[in-house]
Scaffold this active site. Structure first.
Site, PDB file in Angstrom:
ATOM      1  N   ARG A 160       0.819  -1.215   0.000  1.00 22.95           N
ATOM      2  CA  ARG A 160       0.000   0.000   0.000  1.00 22.95           C
ATOM      3  C   ARG A 160       0.856   1.270   0.000  1.00 22.95           C
ATOM      4  O   ARG A 160       0.514   2.282   0.605  1.00 22.95           O
ATOM      5  CB  ARG A 160      -0.965   0.025   1.188  1.00 22.95           C
ATOM      6  CG  ARG A 160      -1.948  -1.123   1.231  1.00 22.95           C
ATOM      7  CD  ARG A 160      -2.877  -1.130   0.011  1.00 22.95           C
ATOM      8  NE  ARG A 160      -3.703  -2.340   0.029  1.00 22.95           N
ATOM      9  CZ  ARG A 160      -3.348  -3.488  -0.516  1.00 22.95           C
ATOM     10  NH1 ARG A 160      -2.199  -3.589  -1.177  1.00 22.95           N
ATOM     11  NH2 ARG A 160      -4.121  -4.540  -0.460  1.00 22.95           N
ATOM     12  N   SER A 239     -11.605  -0.003   2.669  1.00 27.74           N
ATOM     13  CA  SER A 239     -10.826  -0.271   3.883  1.00 27.74           C
ATOM     14  C   SER A 239     -10.246   1.039   4.417  1.00 27.74           C
ATOM     15  O   SER A 239      -9.454   1.687   3.730  1.00 27.74           O
ATOM     16  CB  SER A 239      -9.705  -1.261   3.584  1.00 27.74           C
ATOM     17  OG  SER A 239     -10.238  -2.481   3.112  1.00 27.74           O
ATOM     18  N   GLU A 343      -5.739   4.386   5.688  1.00 26.73           N
ATOM     19  CA  GLU A 343      -5.383   4.177   4.287  1.00 26.73           C
ATOM     20  C   GLU A 343      -5.753   5.379   3.418  1.00 26.73           C
ATOM     21  O   GLU A 343      -4.978   5.779   2.556  1.00 26.73           O
ATOM     22  CB  GLU A 343      -6.051   2.904   3.759  1.00 26.73           C
ATOM     23  CG  GLU A 343      -5.617   2.533   2.366  1.00 26.73           C
ATOM     24  CD  GLU A 343      -6.025   1.118   1.980  1.00 26.73           C
ATOM     25  OE1 GLU A 343      -6.248   0.894   0.784  1.00 26.73           O
ATOM     26  OE2 GLU A 343      -6.114   0.250   2.863  1.00 26.73           O
TER      27      GLU A 343
END
Length: 351
Positions: A160, A239, A343
Protein backbone atom coordinates in the site's frame (compact mmCIF):
# COMPACT_ATOMS: atom_id res chain seq x y z
CA UNK A 1 -10.76 23.02 -19.10
CA UNK A 2 -13.84 23.57 -17.00
CA UNK A 3 -13.34 25.97 -14.10
CA UNK A 4 -15.67 26.55 -11.14
CA UNK A 5 -15.26 28.59 -7.97
CA UNK A 6 -16.31 27.97 -4.36
CA UNK A 7 -17.51 24.53 -5.41
CA UNK A 8 -18.42 21.60 -3.15
CA UNK A 9 -15.98 18.71 -3.20
CA UNK A 10 -18.14 16.25 -1.26
CA UNK A 11 -19.96 15.00 -4.40
CA UNK A 12 -16.58 14.10 -5.92
CA UNK A 13 -15.75 11.68 -3.08
CA UNK A 14 -17.20 8.30 -2.20
CA UNK A 15 -17.55 9.43 1.43
CA UNK A 16 -19.66 12.37 0.20
CA UNK A 17 -17.86 14.51 2.78
CA UNK A 18 -15.77 17.69 2.72
CA UNK A 19 -16.16 21.41 2.26
CA UNK A 20 -15.72 23.49 -0.91
CA UNK A 21 -12.63 24.29 -2.94
CA UNK A 22 -11.74 27.88 -3.78
CA UNK A 23 -11.36 26.72 -7.38
CA UNK A 24 -12.17 23.45 -9.13
CA UNK A 25 -10.59 22.71 -12.50
CA UNK A 26 -11.55 19.65 -14.56
CA UNK A 27 -8.89 18.50 -17.04
CA UNK A 28 -9.71 16.05 -19.84
CA UNK A 29 -6.29 15.77 -21.53
CA UNK A 30 -2.74 15.25 -20.29
CA UNK A 31 -1.85 18.69 -21.63
CA UNK A 32 -4.63 20.29 -19.60
CA UNK A 33 -3.49 18.45 -16.48
CA UNK A 34 0.08 19.70 -16.93
CA UNK A 35 -1.13 23.24 -17.67
CA UNK A 36 -3.21 23.36 -14.50
CA UNK A 37 -0.38 21.94 -12.38
CA UNK A 38 2.16 24.40 -13.77
CA UNK A 39 -0.21 27.31 -13.24
CA UNK A 40 -0.68 26.35 -9.58
CA UNK A 41 3.04 25.81 -9.04
CA UNK A 42 3.98 29.09 -10.72
CA UNK A 43 1.54 31.06 -8.59
CA UNK A 44 2.29 29.20 -5.35
CA UNK A 45 -1.32 28.04 -5.12
CA UNK A 46 -1.99 24.88 -3.06
CA UNK A 47 -3.03 22.02 -5.35
CA UNK A 48 -5.29 19.04 -4.61
CA UNK A 49 -5.50 16.22 -7.14
CA UNK A 50 -8.81 14.35 -7.42
CA UNK A 51 -9.43 11.22 -9.46
CA UNK A 52 -12.30 8.96 -8.46
CA UNK A 53 -12.40 10.41 -4.94
CA UNK A 54 -12.48 6.95 -3.39
CA UNK A 55 -9.44 7.46 -1.17
CA UNK A 56 -9.98 11.01 0.09
CA UNK A 57 -11.05 12.41 3.43
CA UNK A 58 -11.51 16.16 2.95
CA UNK A 59 -11.97 18.46 5.93
CA UNK A 60 -15.26 20.25 6.55
CA UNK A 61 -13.60 23.59 5.82
CA UNK A 62 -12.74 22.40 2.34
CA UNK A 63 -9.61 23.26 0.40
CA UNK A 64 -8.11 26.70 0.03
CA UNK A 65 -6.50 26.45 -3.36
CA UNK A 66 -7.04 24.71 -6.68
CA UNK A 67 -8.62 21.27 -6.78
CA UNK A 68 -7.71 19.55 -10.05
CA UNK A 69 -10.09 16.81 -11.14
CA UNK A 70 -8.30 14.48 -13.56
CA UNK A 71 -10.91 13.28 -16.05
CA UNK A 72 -8.66 12.06 -18.86
CA UNK A 73 -9.72 9.01 -20.86
CA UNK A 74 -7.75 6.39 -22.74
CA UNK A 75 -7.73 2.57 -22.90
CA UNK A 76 -5.16 1.13 -25.31
CA UNK A 77 -4.65 -2.63 -25.51
CA UNK A 78 -1.93 -4.09 -27.73
CA UNK A 79 -1.69 -7.83 -27.21
CA UNK A 80 -0.98 -8.17 -23.49
CA UNK A 81 0.24 -4.59 -23.12
CA UNK A 82 -2.27 -2.16 -21.62
CA UNK A 83 -2.01 1.61 -21.25
CA UNK A 84 -4.60 3.53 -19.23
CA UNK A 85 -5.05 7.27 -18.92
CA UNK A 86 -5.05 8.39 -15.30
CA UNK A 87 -8.71 9.37 -15.36
CA UNK A 88 -10.00 6.02 -16.63
CA UNK A 89 -12.52 4.40 -14.27
CA UNK A 90 -10.63 1.47 -12.80
CA UNK A 91 -13.56 -0.95 -12.50
CA UNK A 92 -14.44 -0.39 -16.16
CA UNK A 93 -10.84 -0.98 -17.21
CA UNK A 94 -10.69 -4.26 -15.31
CA UNK A 95 -13.93 -5.40 -16.94
CA UNK A 96 -12.50 -4.69 -20.39
CA UNK A 97 -9.32 -6.70 -19.70
CA UNK A 98 -11.49 -9.62 -18.62
CA UNK A 99 -13.58 -9.28 -21.79
CA UNK A 100 -10.27 -9.56 -23.68
CA UNK A 101 -9.60 -12.80 -21.72
CA UNK A 102 -6.43 -11.42 -20.16
CA UNK A 103 -5.26 -12.13 -16.62
CA UNK A 104 -3.46 -10.00 -14.05
CA UNK A 105 -5.98 -7.57 -12.58
CA UNK A 106 -9.20 -9.62 -12.50
CA UNK A 107 -9.12 -9.90 -8.68
CA UNK A 108 -8.95 -6.10 -8.45
CA UNK A 109 -12.50 -5.84 -9.83
CA UNK A 110 -14.95 -3.57 -8.05
CA UNK A 111 -12.32 -1.29 -6.53
CA UNK A 112 -13.63 2.26 -6.91
CA UNK A 113 -11.49 5.11 -8.18
CA UNK A 114 -9.36 5.98 -11.18
CA UNK A 115 -6.50 4.17 -12.88
CA UNK A 116 -4.03 6.92 -12.02
CA UNK A 117 -4.50 6.33 -8.31
CA UNK A 118 -3.64 2.63 -8.47
CA UNK A 119 0.17 2.96 -8.52
CA UNK A 120 0.13 5.63 -5.81
CA UNK A 121 -1.44 3.31 -3.26
CA UNK A 122 -0.16 0.11 -4.89
CA UNK A 123 -3.78 -0.96 -4.90
CA UNK A 124 -4.32 -4.58 -4.00
CA UNK A 125 -7.01 -7.04 -2.96
CA UNK A 126 -7.77 -10.75 -3.03
CA UNK A 127 -4.20 -11.78 -3.69
CA UNK A 128 -3.29 -9.28 -6.40
CA UNK A 129 -1.49 -5.93 -6.37
CA UNK A 130 -1.04 -3.60 -9.33
CA UNK A 131 2.72 -3.60 -8.72
CA UNK A 132 2.86 -7.15 -10.13
CA UNK A 133 1.58 -6.01 -13.55
CA UNK A 134 2.62 -2.35 -13.85
CA UNK A 135 5.62 -1.92 -16.14
CA UNK A 136 5.79 1.88 -16.33
CA UNK A 137 4.12 5.01 -15.00
CA UNK A 138 4.13 8.20 -17.06
CA UNK A 139 3.98 11.23 -14.79
CA UNK A 140 4.56 14.95 -14.72
CA UNK A 141 7.52 15.73 -12.45
CA UNK A 142 6.73 19.00 -10.67
CA UNK A 143 10.31 19.36 -9.45
CA UNK A 144 11.96 18.97 -12.86
CA UNK A 145 8.95 20.46 -14.71
CA UNK A 146 8.90 17.71 -17.31
CA UNK A 147 7.07 14.52 -18.20
CA UNK A 148 8.96 11.41 -17.10
CA UNK A 149 8.51 7.66 -17.46
CA UNK A 150 9.25 5.62 -14.35
CA UNK A 151 9.95 1.89 -14.48
CA UNK A 152 8.36 -0.53 -12.05
CA UNK A 153 11.54 -0.56 -9.97
CA UNK A 154 11.68 3.25 -9.91
CA UNK A 155 8.14 3.33 -8.51
CA UNK A 156 9.48 1.69 -5.30
CA UNK A 157 6.34 -0.31 -4.64
CA UNK A 158 5.65 -1.90 -1.27
CA UNK A 159 2.52 -2.80 0.68
CA UNK A 160 0.00 0.00 0.00
CA UNK A 161 2.90 2.32 -0.69
CA UNK A 162 5.02 3.72 -3.52
CA UNK A 163 7.41 6.49 -4.47
CA UNK A 164 4.38 8.58 -5.39
CA UNK A 165 2.86 8.23 -1.94
CA UNK A 166 6.23 8.82 -0.28
CA UNK A 167 6.63 12.17 -2.09
CA UNK A 168 3.06 13.27 -2.87
CA UNK A 169 4.01 16.80 -3.92
CA UNK A 170 6.34 15.74 -6.72
CA UNK A 171 4.61 13.55 -9.30
CA UNK A 172 1.25 13.76 -11.07
CA UNK A 173 0.38 10.43 -12.68
CA UNK A 174 -0.72 10.80 -16.31
CA UNK A 175 -0.69 7.23 -17.67
CA UNK A 176 -0.14 3.73 -16.32
CA UNK A 177 1.21 0.82 -18.38
CA UNK A 178 0.63 -2.83 -17.58
CA UNK A 179 1.81 -6.20 -18.84
CA UNK A 180 -1.03 -8.70 -18.53
CA UNK A 181 -1.03 -12.45 -19.17
CA UNK A 182 -2.66 -14.43 -21.94
CA UNK A 183 -3.45 -17.71 -20.21
CA UNK A 184 -5.99 -18.90 -22.78
CA UNK A 185 -8.82 -17.22 -20.93
CA UNK A 186 -7.78 -18.41 -17.49
CA UNK A 187 -7.06 -16.24 -14.47
CA UNK A 188 -3.79 -15.75 -12.69
CA UNK A 189 -3.23 -18.44 -10.04
CA UNK A 190 -5.73 -17.83 -7.24
CA UNK A 191 -3.71 -16.78 -4.18
CA UNK A 192 -6.33 -15.64 -1.70
CA UNK A 193 -7.96 -18.36 0.40
CA UNK A 194 -11.38 -16.67 0.54
CA UNK A 195 -11.47 -16.36 -3.24
CA UNK A 196 -10.40 -19.98 -3.66
CA UNK A 197 -13.20 -21.13 -1.34
CA UNK A 198 -15.77 -19.04 -3.21
CA UNK A 199 -14.64 -20.60 -6.49
CA UNK A 200 -14.38 -24.12 -5.10
CA UNK A 201 -10.71 -24.49 -6.03
CA UNK A 202 -7.42 -24.69 -4.22
CA UNK A 203 -4.85 -21.90 -3.82
CA UNK A 204 -2.67 -21.78 -6.93
CA UNK A 205 -5.38 -23.07 -9.25
CA UNK A 206 -6.58 -21.09 -12.27
CA UNK A 207 -10.20 -20.53 -13.25
CA UNK A 208 -11.86 -18.76 -16.18
CA UNK A 209 -10.87 -15.13 -15.82
CA UNK A 210 -14.49 -13.92 -15.87
CA UNK A 211 -15.37 -16.37 -13.08
CA UNK A 212 -12.58 -14.93 -10.91
CA UNK A 213 -13.85 -11.40 -11.52
CA UNK A 214 -17.45 -12.33 -10.71
CA UNK A 215 -16.43 -14.12 -7.52
CA UNK A 216 -14.48 -11.10 -6.33
CA UNK A 217 -17.35 -8.74 -7.16
CA UNK A 218 -19.71 -10.94 -5.15
CA UNK A 219 -17.32 -11.06 -2.19
CA UNK A 220 -16.83 -7.30 -2.27
CA UNK A 221 -20.56 -6.61 -2.57
CA UNK A 222 -21.17 -8.78 0.48
CA UNK A 223 -18.83 -6.50 2.41
CA UNK A 224 -20.36 -3.27 1.10
CA UNK A 225 -17.31 -2.52 -1.03
CA UNK A 226 -18.94 -2.15 -4.44
CA UNK A 227 -20.34 1.35 -4.91
CA UNK A 228 -24.12 1.62 -4.63
CA UNK A 229 -25.70 5.07 -4.10
CA UNK A 230 -28.63 3.47 -2.28
CA UNK A 231 -26.44 1.55 0.18
CA UNK A 232 -24.85 3.68 2.89
CA UNK A 233 -22.39 0.88 3.66
CA UNK A 234 -20.70 1.90 0.40
CA UNK A 235 -20.51 5.59 1.38
CA UNK A 236 -16.97 4.95 2.47
CA UNK A 237 -13.38 4.71 1.28
CA UNK A 238 -13.43 0.94 1.40
CA UNK A 239 -10.83 -0.27 3.88
CA UNK A 240 -10.15 2.68 6.18
CA UNK A 241 -7.07 1.14 7.83
CA UNK A 242 -4.14 -0.81 6.41
CA UNK A 243 -3.31 -4.25 7.75
CA UNK A 244 -0.45 -3.88 10.27
CA UNK A 245 2.90 -5.36 9.27
CA UNK A 246 4.91 -6.39 12.34
CA UNK A 247 8.42 -7.63 12.94
CA UNK A 248 8.63 -11.12 14.40
CA UNK A 249 9.42 -9.58 17.77
CA UNK A 250 6.45 -7.23 17.60
CA UNK A 251 4.19 -10.08 16.54
CA UNK A 252 5.32 -12.17 19.54
CA UNK A 253 4.38 -9.31 21.89
CA UNK A 254 1.05 -8.93 20.08
CA UNK A 255 0.39 -12.68 20.33
CA UNK A 256 0.94 -12.50 24.09
CA UNK A 257 -1.55 -9.61 24.33
CA UNK A 258 -4.09 -11.69 22.40
CA UNK A 259 -3.67 -14.62 24.79
CA UNK A 260 -3.99 -12.30 27.78
CA UNK A 261 -7.16 -10.66 26.47
CA UNK A 262 -8.91 -13.48 24.59
CA UNK A 263 -7.45 -16.69 25.97
CA UNK A 264 -4.54 -19.01 25.24
CA UNK A 265 -6.36 -20.85 22.46
CA UNK A 266 -7.01 -17.78 20.31
CA UNK A 267 -4.64 -17.43 17.35
CA UNK A 268 -4.59 -14.05 15.56
CA UNK A 269 -4.43 -13.92 11.75
CA UNK A 270 -0.87 -14.07 10.46
CA UNK A 271 0.47 -13.84 6.90
CA UNK A 272 4.10 -13.79 5.72
CA UNK A 273 5.15 -10.26 4.74
CA UNK A 274 8.75 -10.41 3.66
CA UNK A 275 11.93 -10.90 5.62
CA UNK A 276 11.15 -11.32 9.33
CA UNK A 277 7.80 -9.58 9.07
CA UNK A 278 4.24 -10.78 9.57
CA UNK A 279 1.03 -9.11 8.48
CA UNK A 280 -2.10 -9.35 10.61
CA UNK A 281 -5.69 -8.30 10.00
CA UNK A 282 -6.90 -4.79 10.84
CA UNK A 283 -10.52 -5.99 10.57
CA UNK A 284 -9.85 -8.73 13.13
CA UNK A 285 -8.19 -6.26 15.50
CA UNK A 286 -11.11 -3.85 15.23
CA UNK A 287 -13.70 -6.55 15.86
CA UNK A 288 -11.84 -8.12 18.79
CA UNK A 289 -11.41 -4.67 20.35
CA UNK A 290 -15.19 -4.37 20.60
CA UNK A 291 -15.97 -2.40 17.45
CA UNK A 292 -18.38 -4.75 15.72
CA UNK A 293 -20.29 -4.30 12.47
CA UNK A 294 -22.64 -1.33 12.66
CA UNK A 295 -20.84 0.15 15.68
CA UNK A 296 -21.70 3.76 16.45
CA UNK A 297 -24.74 5.86 17.24
CA UNK A 298 -24.17 8.93 15.09
CA UNK A 299 -24.19 9.63 11.36
CA UNK A 300 -20.72 8.08 10.96
CA UNK A 301 -20.56 4.39 11.85
CA UNK A 302 -18.73 1.18 11.08
CA UNK A 303 -20.25 -0.61 8.12
CA UNK A 304 -22.94 -3.18 8.88
CA UNK A 305 -21.15 -5.52 6.47
CA UNK A 306 -17.44 -5.12 7.26
CA UNK A 307 -15.59 -3.78 10.30
CA UNK A 308 -12.79 -2.30 8.19
CA UNK A 309 -15.05 0.26 6.51
CA UNK A 310 -16.10 3.49 8.21
CA UNK A 311 -19.22 4.93 6.62
CA UNK A 312 -21.33 8.04 6.24
CA UNK A 313 -24.89 7.04 7.08
CA UNK A 314 -26.15 10.33 5.62
CA UNK A 315 -25.71 13.78 7.10
CA UNK A 316 -22.30 13.05 8.59
CA UNK A 317 -19.48 15.58 8.71
CA UNK A 318 -15.81 14.82 8.30
CA UNK A 319 -15.35 15.53 12.01
CA UNK A 320 -17.97 12.86 12.78
CA UNK A 321 -15.96 10.40 10.70
CA UNK A 322 -12.64 11.35 12.30
CA UNK A 323 -14.08 11.07 15.80
CA UNK A 324 -15.09 7.49 15.04
CA UNK A 325 -11.73 6.71 13.46
CA UNK A 326 -9.88 8.08 16.49
CA UNK A 327 -12.07 6.01 18.81
CA UNK A 328 -11.25 2.87 16.86
CA UNK A 329 -7.51 3.62 16.78
CA UNK A 330 -7.42 4.27 20.53
CA UNK A 331 -9.44 1.15 21.29
CA UNK A 332 -7.21 -1.15 19.23
CA UNK A 333 -4.08 0.39 20.73
CA UNK A 334 -5.40 -0.11 24.27
CA UNK A 335 -6.47 -3.69 23.55
CA UNK A 336 -3.51 -4.99 21.56
CA UNK A 337 -0.75 -2.37 21.56
CA UNK A 338 -1.00 -1.82 17.80
CA UNK A 339 -1.62 1.59 16.25
CA UNK A 340 -3.72 1.39 13.10
CA UNK A 341 -2.78 3.62 10.16
CA UNK A 342 -5.44 5.19 7.95
CA UNK A 343 -5.38 4.18 4.29
CA UNK A 344 -7.27 7.16 2.77
CA UNK A 345 -5.44 10.44 2.15
CA UNK A 346 -6.53 13.21 4.52
CA UNK A 347 -6.86 16.79 3.27
CA UNK A 348 -6.83 19.62 5.82
CA UNK A 349 -7.36 17.15 8.69
CA UNK A 350 -5.57 14.30 10.41
CA UNK A 351 -6.24 11.53 12.89
Amino acid sequence: MQELHDTALAPLTTFRLGGPADRLVTATTDAEVIEAVREADDSGTPLLLIGGGSNLVIGDKGFQGTALRIATRGFELDGTKLELAAGEVWTDAVARTVEARLAGVECLAGIPGSAGATPIQNVGAYGQEVSSTITEVVAYDRKERETVTLSNAECAFSYRHSRFKEDPERFVVLRVRFELEDAAGLSSPIKYAETARALGVGPGDRVPVDAAREAVLELRAGKGMVLDPEDHDTWSAGSFFTNPVLTHEEFAVFHARVAERLGEGVVPPAYPAGDRHTKTSAAWLIDKSGFTKGYGSGPARISTKHTLALTNRGGATTEDLLALAREVVAGVRDAFGITLVNEPVTVGVSL
